[in-house]
Design a protein around this motif. Structure first.
Motif, PDB file in Angstrom:
ATOM      1  N   HIS A 162       0.821  -1.220   0.000  1.00 48.34           N
ATOM      2  CA  HIS A 162       0.000   0.000   0.000  1.00 48.34           C
ATOM      3  C   HIS A 162       0.855   1.270   0.000  1.00 48.34           C
ATOM      4  O   HIS A 162       2.074   1.236   0.207  1.00 48.34           O
ATOM      5  N   ASP A 174      -3.050   1.682   4.517  1.00 43.89           N
ATOM      6  CA  ASP A 174      -2.717   0.396   5.116  1.00 43.89           C
ATOM      7  C   ASP A 174      -3.276  -0.701   4.226  1.00 43.89           C
ATOM      8  O   ASP A 174      -3.743  -0.425   3.112  1.00 43.89           O
ATOM      9  N   HIS A 175      -3.243  -1.945   4.707  1.00 44.63           N
ATOM     10  CA  HIS A 175      -3.629  -3.073   3.855  1.00 44.63           C
ATOM     11  C   HIS A 175      -5.066  -2.986   3.361  1.00 44.63           C
ATOM     12  O   HIS A 175      -5.423  -3.608   2.358  1.00 44.63           O
ATOM     13  N   ASP A 213       0.603  -4.577   6.376  1.00 46.91           N
ATOM     14  CA  ASP A 213       0.748  -3.175   6.758  1.00 46.91           C
ATOM     15  C   ASP A 213       2.241  -2.883   6.766  1.00 46.91           C
ATOM     16  O   ASP A 213       3.010  -3.553   7.470  1.00 46.91           O
ATOM     17  N   GLN A 236       2.977   2.227   9.342  1.00 45.12           N
ATOM     18  CA  GLN A 236       1.633   2.458   8.816  1.00 45.12           C
ATOM     19  C   GLN A 236       0.672   1.419   9.411  1.00 45.12           C
ATOM     20  O   GLN A 236       1.083   0.327   9.804  1.00 45.12           O
ATOM     21  N   GLY A 237      -0.595   1.765   9.424  1.00 49.27           N
ATOM     22  CA  GLY A 237      -1.607   0.818   9.873  1.00 49.27           C
ATOM     23  C   GLY A 237      -1.313   0.303  11.267  1.00 49.27           C
ATOM     24  O   GLY A 237      -0.974   1.053  12.179  1.00 49.27           O
TER      25      GLY A 237
END
Length: 256
Positions: free
Chosen positions: A21, A26-27, A47, A51-52
């Motif tokens: 991503h 995120d995912h 992720d 991030q995420g």
């Protein structure tokens, strides 16, 4: 991973496809791909660092090795790789360092200043200052209006807002390291099939980068997704998924 973990979402059946991503996302950005691409491929959606829900500290220089570590952990000798925006930079770094592991490479909206002089403004110092002062809401509001976050359908807008609402600015505060160098010479030696794509309404610079990559990489082709901006996978999932699926089918039937 060094210093923490990278959560991974998985779905589908078939040959493996790892999806990376973009920044502040995120995912979940791959939600529009799960049903369509999961019919033919086993999708692995981490992720990324910083991030995420990832607890591994941000470090762009380590992310190519993260991808290989994920592939090794899951037992993938070879796999296809798809990255969007900053995820595309990581994907290209994997491709130049671990070419023999990839059956095919898809990059969407990749920033490639070594191929095309940068024409796009990302005021990271301002964003960092906003987050450091505690104004994460101000950053989110400003970033949501940036051309790279501009969406072209309500579902894409809702998905982008959902992900941005979770972004906490860790990588801005901690520093994500320098982006991997992707010189023209390295891109000109990529041996695997490459799909260089953008949305038709992505920024002019990102579109120029995709066209340039398709010219430089020996086995590359170029696609623009209609009615889509930088987040082409969410803006026009049907066209995006069809382009990726067609490319991956061609990769499967082509000699190594």
């Amino acid at each position: 991973m060094a210093g923490g973990r990278l959560p991974i979402a998985m779905s589908g059946e078939g040959p493996p496809l790892i999806l990376l991503h973009g920044w502040t996302l995120d995912h979940r950005m791959w939600r529009p791909q799960v049903e369509a691409l999961g019919q033919s491929h086993f999708l692995v959606m981490p992720d990324r660092r910083g991030q995420g829900r990832a607890s591994a500290p941000p470090d762009l220089a380590r992310e190519a090795e993260d991808v290989i570590a994920i592939a090794d952990f899951l037992g993938f000798e070879r796999f296809a790789l798809l990255g969007l925006s900053r995820g595309a930079v990581v994907a290209l770094d994997v491709a130049r360092k671990h070419a023999s592991r990839l059956t095919g490479l898809v990059v969407s909206g990749a920033p490639l200043p070594a191929l095309v002089p940068r024409e796009e403004v990302l005021d990271l110092d301002r964003y960092r200052s906003q987050v450091r002062s505690g104004d994460i809401a101000g950053f989110r509001s400003e970033w949501a209006r940036h051309p790279l976050m501009r969406t072209h359908n309500p579902d894409a807008a809702a998905l982008a807002a959902e992900m941005l609402g979770r972004y906490d600015g860790r990588d801005l505060l901690l520093g994500g390291g320098e982006a991997p160098g992707l010189p023209r010479e390295a891109l000109a030696m990529l041996p695997m099939p490459v799909l260089a794509m953008t949305g038709a309404h992505d920024t002019p610079w990102r579109r120029a980068c995709a066209r340039a990559l398709a010219t430089v990489a020996p086995r590359a082709r170029h696609v623009e997704i209609p009615q889509a901006g930088h987040l082409a996978n969410a803006d026009n999932p049907a066209a995006f998924n069809a382009a990726v699926a067609s490319f991956l089918r061609a990769c499967a039937s082509s000699p190594r």
